[in-house]
Design a protein around this motif. Structure first.
Motif, PDB file in Angstrom:
ATOM      1  N   PRO A   1       1.188  -1.137  -0.109  1.00 43.85           N
ATOM      2  CA  PRO A   1       0.205  -0.035  -0.136  1.00 43.85           C
ATOM      3  C   PRO A   1       0.545   1.102  -0.220  1.00 43.85           C
ATOM      4  CG  PRO A   1      -0.839  -1.666   1.479  1.00 43.85           C
ATOM      5  CD  PRO A   1       0.562  -2.292   1.585  1.00 43.85           C
ATOM      6  N   LYS A   2       0.607   1.982   0.009  1.00 42.57           N
ATOM      7  CA  LYS A   2       1.203   4.212  -0.981  1.00 42.57           C
ATOM      8  C   LYS A   2       1.330   4.145   1.402  1.00 42.57           C
ATOM      9  CE  LYS A   2      -0.889   5.162  -4.460  1.00 42.57           C
ATOM     10  NZ  LYS A   2      -2.657   6.261  -5.308  1.00 42.57           N
ATOM     11  N   ALA A   3       2.409   4.836   1.415  1.00 38.43           N
ATOM     12  CA  ALA A   3       2.697   5.121   2.399  1.00 38.43           C
ATOM     13  C   ALA A   3       1.633   6.018   2.677  1.00 38.43           C
ATOM     14  CB  ALA A   3       4.491   6.277   2.264  1.00 38.43           C
ATOM     15  N   ARG A   4       1.817   7.200   2.098  1.00 41.41           N
ATOM     16  CA  ARG A   4       0.093   8.171   2.516  1.00 41.41           C
ATOM     17  C   ARG A   4      -0.790   7.601   2.590  1.00 41.41           C
ATOM     18  NH1 ARG A   4       0.892  13.318   4.091  1.00 41.41           N
ATOM     19  NH2 ARG A   4       3.369  13.350   3.406  1.00 41.41           N
ATOM     20  N   LEU A   5      -1.720   7.010   3.438  1.00 38.31           N
ATOM     21  CA  LEU A   5      -3.225   6.510   2.818  1.00 38.31           C
ATOM     22  C   LEU A   5      -4.313   7.836   3.384  1.00 38.31           C
ATOM     23  CD1 LEU A   5      -3.290   3.914   5.842  1.00 38.31           C
ATOM     24  CD2 LEU A   5      -3.034   3.453   3.761  1.00 38.31           C
ATOM     25  N   SER A   6      -5.882   7.181   2.576  1.00 44.52           N
ATOM     26  CA  SER A   6      -6.921   9.251   2.724  1.00 44.52           C
ATOM     27  C   SER A   6      -7.007   8.628   4.250  1.00 44.52           C
ATOM     28  CB  SER A   6      -6.812   8.532   1.315  1.00 44.52           C
ATOM     29  OG  SER A   6      -7.657   7.093   1.703  1.00 44.52           O
ATOM     30  N   PRO A   7      -7.868   9.819   4.273  1.00 45.86           N
ATOM     31  CA  PRO A   7      -8.324  10.076   5.561  1.00 45.86           C
ATOM     32  C   PRO A   7      -9.369   8.798   5.971  1.00 45.86           C
ATOM     33  CG  PRO A   7      -8.454  12.064   4.165  1.00 45.86           C
ATOM     34  CD  PRO A   7      -8.291  10.586   3.211  1.00 45.86           C
ATOM     35  N   ASP A   8     -10.107   8.320   4.595  1.00 48.77           N
ATOM     36  CA  ASP A   8     -10.981   7.206   5.106  1.00 48.77           C
ATOM     37  C   ASP A   8     -10.627   5.693   4.876  1.00 48.77           C
ATOM     38  OD1 ASP A   8     -10.109   7.523   2.384  1.00 48.77           O
ATOM     39  OD2 ASP A   8     -12.380   7.140   1.334  1.00 48.77           O
ATOM     40  N   GLN A   9      -8.865   5.745   5.583  1.00 47.41           N
ATOM     41  CA  GLN A   9      -8.710   4.615   5.136  1.00 47.41           C
ATOM     42  C   GLN A   9      -8.109   4.137   6.132  1.00 47.41           C
ATOM     43  OE1 GLN A   9      -6.479   4.694   1.566  1.00 47.41           O
ATOM     44  NE2 GLN A   9      -6.655   2.450   1.058  1.00 47.41           N
ATOM     45  N   ASP A  10      -8.059   3.405   7.001  1.00 47.09           N
ATOM     46  CA  ASP A  10      -7.950   2.793   8.514  1.00 47.09           C
ATOM     47  C   ASP A  10      -5.872   2.238   7.976  1.00 47.09           C
ATOM     48  OD1 ASP A  10      -8.538   1.732  11.778  1.00 47.09           O
ATOM     49  OD2 ASP A  10      -7.644   0.028  10.868  1.00 47.09           O
ATOM     50  N   PHE A  11      -5.695   2.362   9.141  1.00 51.90           N
ATOM     51  CA  PHE A  11      -4.266   1.931   8.554  1.00 51.90           C
ATOM     52  C   PHE A  11      -3.744   0.297   9.161  1.00 51.90           C
ATOM     53  CE2 PHE A  11      -0.601   0.740  11.576  1.00 51.90           C
ATOM     54  CZ  PHE A  11       0.768   1.251  10.277  1.00 51.90           C
ATOM     55  N   PHE A  12      -4.328   0.078  10.047  1.00 50.60           N
ATOM     56  CA  PHE A  12      -4.366  -1.318  10.389  1.00 50.60           C
ATOM     57  C   PHE A  12      -5.693  -2.173   9.343  1.00 50.60           C
ATOM     58  CE2 PHE A  12      -3.958   0.845  14.691  1.00 50.60           C
ATOM     59  CZ  PHE A  12      -2.700   0.403  15.007  1.00 50.60           C
ATOM     60  N   ALA A  13      -6.142  -1.532   9.063  1.00 54.27           N
ATOM     61  CA  ALA A  13      -7.120  -2.573   7.667  1.00 54.27           C
ATOM     62  C   ALA A  13      -6.266  -2.616   6.339  1.00 54.27           C
ATOM     63  CB  ALA A  13      -8.772  -1.934   7.852  1.00 54.27           C
ATOM     64  N   VAL A  14      -5.628  -1.329   6.533  1.00 56.02           N
ATOM     65  CA  VAL A  14      -4.467  -1.964   5.482  1.00 56.02           C
ATOM     66  C   VAL A  14      -3.290  -2.444   5.337  1.00 56.02           C
ATOM     67  CG1 VAL A  14      -3.754  -0.210   3.251  1.00 56.02           C
ATOM     68  CG2 VAL A  14      -5.784   0.538   4.191  1.00 56.02           C
ATOM     69  N   TYR A  15      -2.984  -1.917   6.128  1.00 62.86           N
ATOM     70  CA  TYR A  15      -1.323  -2.633   6.470  1.00 62.86           C
ATOM     71  C   TYR A  15      -1.479  -4.109   6.959  1.00 62.86           C
ATOM     72  CZ  TYR A  15       1.402   1.349   4.790  1.00 62.86           C
ATOM     73  OH  TYR A  15       1.483   2.212   3.765  1.00 62.86           O
ATOM     74  N   GLY A  16      -2.664  -5.154   7.742  1.00 58.42           N
ATOM     75  CA  GLY A  16      -2.429  -5.908   8.450  1.00 58.42           C
ATOM     76  C   GLY A  16      -2.644  -6.707   7.200  1.00 58.42           C
ATOM     77  N   PRO A  17      -3.229  -7.472   6.748  1.00 57.65           N
ATOM     78  CA  PRO A  17      -3.417  -8.225   5.892  1.00 57.65           C
ATOM     79  C   PRO A  17      -1.856  -8.569   4.640  1.00 57.65           C
ATOM     80  CG  PRO A  17      -4.949  -7.206   5.484  1.00 57.65           C
ATOM     81  CD  PRO A  17      -4.312  -6.310   6.740  1.00 57.65           C
ATOM     82  N   VAL A  18      -1.213  -7.025   4.801  1.00 53.84           N
ATOM     83  CA  VAL A  18       0.096  -7.202   4.159  1.00 53.84           C
ATOM     84  C   VAL A  18       1.208  -8.198   5.543  1.00 53.84           C
ATOM     85  CG1 VAL A  18       2.250  -5.522   3.361  1.00 53.84           C
ATOM     86  CG2 VAL A  18       0.125  -4.836   2.622  1.00 53.84           C
ATOM     87  N   PHE A  19       1.091  -7.535   6.908  1.00 51.54           N
ATOM     88  CA  PHE A  19       2.478  -8.021   7.111  1.00 51.54           C
ATOM     89  C   PHE A  19       2.034  -9.369   7.225  1.00 51.54           C
ATOM     90  CE2 PHE A  19       2.816  -4.430   8.822  1.00 51.54           C
ATOM     91  CZ  PHE A  19       4.177  -3.814   8.646  1.00 51.54           C
ATOM     92  N   GLU A  20       0.463 -10.334   7.493  1.00 49.20           N
ATOM     93  CA  GLU A  20       0.178 -11.574   7.519  1.00 49.20           C
ATOM     94  C   GLU A  20       0.723 -12.257   6.141  1.00 49.20           C
ATOM     95  OE1 GLU A  20      -3.356 -14.045   8.142  1.00 49.20           O
ATOM     96  OE2 GLU A  20      -3.774 -12.165   7.832  1.00 49.20           O
ATOM     97  N   ARG A  21       0.522 -11.929   5.215  1.00 51.79           N
ATOM     98  CA  ARG A  21       0.958 -12.376   4.176  1.00 51.79           C
ATOM     99  C   ARG A  21       2.408 -12.707   4.103  1.00 51.79           C
ATOM    100  NH1 ARG A  21       0.410  -8.339  -0.948  1.00 51.79           N
ATOM    101  NH2 ARG A  21       2.872  -7.670   0.260  1.00 51.79           N
ATOM    102  N   GLU A  22       3.085 -11.612   4.583  1.00 54.74           N
ATOM    103  CA  GLU A  22       4.351 -11.654   3.985  1.00 54.74           C
ATOM    104  C   GLU A  22       4.997 -12.168   5.969  1.00 54.74           C
ATOM    105  OE1 GLU A  22       6.326 -10.375   1.827  1.00 54.74           O
ATOM    106  OE2 GLU A  22       4.764  -9.867   1.206  1.00 54.74           O
ATOM    107  N   SER A  23       4.616 -12.381   6.527  1.00 62.35           N
ATOM    108  CA  SER A  23       4.826 -13.569   8.286  1.00 62.35           C
ATOM    109  C   SER A  23       5.509 -15.304   7.325  1.00 62.35           C
ATOM    110  CB  SER A  23       3.617 -13.599   8.533  1.00 62.35           C
ATOM    111  OG  SER A  23       2.476 -13.910   8.168  1.00 62.35           O
ATOM    112  N   ARG A  24       4.315 -15.770   6.351  1.00 64.38           N
ATOM    113  CA  ARG A  24       4.846 -16.887   6.050  1.00 64.38           C
ATOM    114  C   ARG A  24       6.214 -17.209   5.152  1.00 64.38           C
ATOM    115  NH1 ARG A  24       2.196 -14.324   1.440  1.00 64.38           N
ATOM    116  NH2 ARG A  24       3.528 -15.781  -1.061  1.00 64.38           N
ATOM    117  N   PHE A  25       7.099 -16.152   4.951  1.00 62.50           N
ATOM    118  CA  PHE A  25       8.412 -15.655   4.901  1.00 62.50           C
ATOM    119  C   PHE A  25       9.062 -16.261   5.993  1.00 62.50           C
ATOM    120  CE2 PHE A  25       6.206 -13.874   0.844  1.00 62.50           C
ATOM    121  CZ  PHE A  25       6.534 -15.159  -0.100  1.00 62.50           C
TER     122      PHE A  25
END
Length: 245
Positions: A181-205
């Motif tokens: 995701p982009k480093a700067r999120l829009s005001p209507d985006q939730d930080f944890f909802a956007v980045y949480g799945p990314v860390f979960e996805r990469e954790s498998r490695f």
């Protein structure tokens, strides 16, 4: 008889030095070792038949596996597992191009993918193999049976049942996005909802498991600091040589 040259005696070792033997060297013994087991038997068959591991499994291993599990509609010996529907494009796959096929989709595990357990992979393979074994398919008009998809099933299982091969495949699984995701999120985006799945996805490695995930606003401070320490020194096993071989 071979000869060995010993190193020079250290200058610090004098005639008055005392050598202490803490334990005697055990006497040599002769023992007969006999190789046994399913894998050694398979090795001998492959040498005799000049066949590959996949061919030997298809001829000998698969029938035994099916007989052991007695897979049918009333079977209760394995966990309940719902597989993906087999679509026409899967049936038209070319076994010669198995490297580019979606192994998880071939086995009906496209939703689970890297989360699929070895038991689920084994179960899915047995279910698919039973359904699409050439002996169970209707003959074509020319008197032959198409075994193309069955061979694709075997190839998928060969890759996903082997931890090393599965890691290679999971590293380049095209069905899972590598987008960040982009480093700067829009005001209507939730930080944890956007980045949480990314860390979960990469954790498998990660070479270290389990992996601390992002959490949320209610995550305790100690857990949050552990998260940052872990990811600051993230050690990945990811490989990129699957399609090169």
């Amino acid at each position: 008889m071979p000869t060995f040259t010993l190193p020079q005696v250290p200058a610090s070792l004098t005639g008055g030095s005392v050598a202490v033997v803490h334990a005697p060297i055990s006497k040599t013994a002769t023992a007969h070792i006999q190789a046994v087991g399913e894998h050694f038997t398979s090795y001998l068959r492959r040498r005799q038949d000049n066949s590959t591991e996949s061919e030997d499994y298809e001829k000998h291993g698969l029938p035994r596996a099916l007989a052991r599990t007695k897979l049918d509609d009333k079977s209760t010996t394995a966990e309940t597992l719902t597989l993906d529907e087999v679509t026409e494009d899967l049936l038209q796959l070319n076994p010669a191009e198995w490297k580019t096929q979606d192994h998880y989709r071939v086995l009906g595990l496209s939703e689970l993918r890297f989360r699929a357990t070895p038991a689920q992979i084994k179960r899915a393979h047995q279910m698919r193999a039973l359904q699409f074994h050439p002996d169970k398919l209707a003959m074509a008009s020319d008197g032959t049976r198409s075994d193309g998809f069955f061979k694709c099933i075997q190839k998928a299982h060969d890759v996903l049942r082997d931890p090393a091969k599965r890691r290679q495949y999971d590293s380049v699984d095209r069905a899972i996005s590598d987008d960040i995701p982009k480093a700067r999120l829009s005001p209507d985006q939730d930080f944890f909802a956007v980045y949480g799945p990314v860390f979960e996805r990469e954790s498998r490695f990660s070479k270290r498991q389990p992996v601390p995930l992002l959490g949320d606003l209610d995550t305790p401070r100690d857990d949050m600091e552990a998260f940052y320490r872990f990811w600051a020194s993230f050690d990945s096993w990811r490989l990129f040589d699957y399609l090169d071989k």
